[in-house]
Design an enzyme around this catalytic site. Structure first.
Site, mmCIF file in Angstrom:
data_model
loop_
_atom_site.group_PDB
_atom_site.id
_atom_site.type_symbol
_atom_site.label_atom_id
_atom_site.label_comp_id
_atom_site.label_asym_id
_atom_site.label_seq_id
_atom_site.Cartn_x
_atom_site.Cartn_y
_atom_site.Cartn_z
ATOM 1 N N CYS A 37 3.039 -4.734 6.688
ATOM 2 C CA CYS A 37 2.759 -4.524 5.268
ATOM 3 C C CYS A 37 4.012 -4.060 4.532
ATOM 4 C CB CYS A 37 1.655 -3.476 5.103
ATOM 5 S SG CYS A 37 0.055 -4.015 5.749
ATOM 6 N N HIS A 68 0.827 -1.217 0.000
ATOM 7 C CA HIS A 68 0.000 0.000 0.000
ATOM 8 C C HIS A 68 0.850 1.251 0.000
ATOM 9 C CE1 HIS A 68 0.816 0.786 4.258
ATOM 10 N NE2 HIS A 68 0.409 -0.434 4.571
#
Length: 169
Positions: free
Chosen positions: A144, A122
């Protein structure tokens, strides 16, 4: 003198058009594999075994080692699939990584701990894209793979659902 100026301007315009066209073509290329090298803090887009784009990446706050359980702030290592996209996530565009896989689940079950999940590639937290030049110098996620919003736009276009991703130490 006027003739030279016209040629210089025309030459500059041709160069600008060529540069824009080649940038556009590179941005339109589709990846058939994504490779993340945690030790290099890089995400690579590949096509037919050749890298065509590379991006600075940040990881979980504890980047060394494979994700073991929920909340350990580690980014998983291994082979996964980019299995869904979310244009409306809390972070600028998110592509889901298929963690935990069957091995991760079996390991966590054997230790009676939750494996964690919701691991994504992301951009920056919504509203904080301007912080990317600073934020991307640190490992700040909960596990992430984070990139700048500008880089996420390129990755978003280059990666289709079902593209394999390999995350290496």
């Amino acid at each position: 003198m006027v003739s030279r100026t016209r040629h210089a301007v025309a030459g500059g315009l041709v160069l600008a058009v060529l540069l824009c066209t080649s940038t556009h073509l590179a941005a339109a290329e589709k990846a058939d594999r994504v490779v993340v090298r945690k030790a290099e803090s890089r995400l690579y887009l590949e096509r037919d075994g050749k890298t065509f784009a590379s991006f600075k990446a940040a990881f979980g706050a504890r980047p060394k080692g494979h994700k073991q359980q929920e909340g350990d702030e580690r980014t998983p290592e291994g082979r996964y699939v980019l299995d869904s996209k979310n244009a409306n996530s809390a972070y600028y565009k998110a592509i889901h990584i298929s963690y935990p896989n069957s091995q991760d689940l079996a390991s966590a079950q054997a230790r009676r701990i939750p494996p964690g999940g919701l691991i994504m590639v992301h951009g920056q937290k919504n509203g904080f894209g301007w912080l990317a030049p600073l934020a991307q110098r640190f490992n700040w996620t909960d596990g992430c793979v984070a990139v700048s919003n500008k880089d996420m736009d390129v990755i978003w276009q280059a990666v289709d659902i079902g593209t394999p991703i390999e995350i290496l130490p």
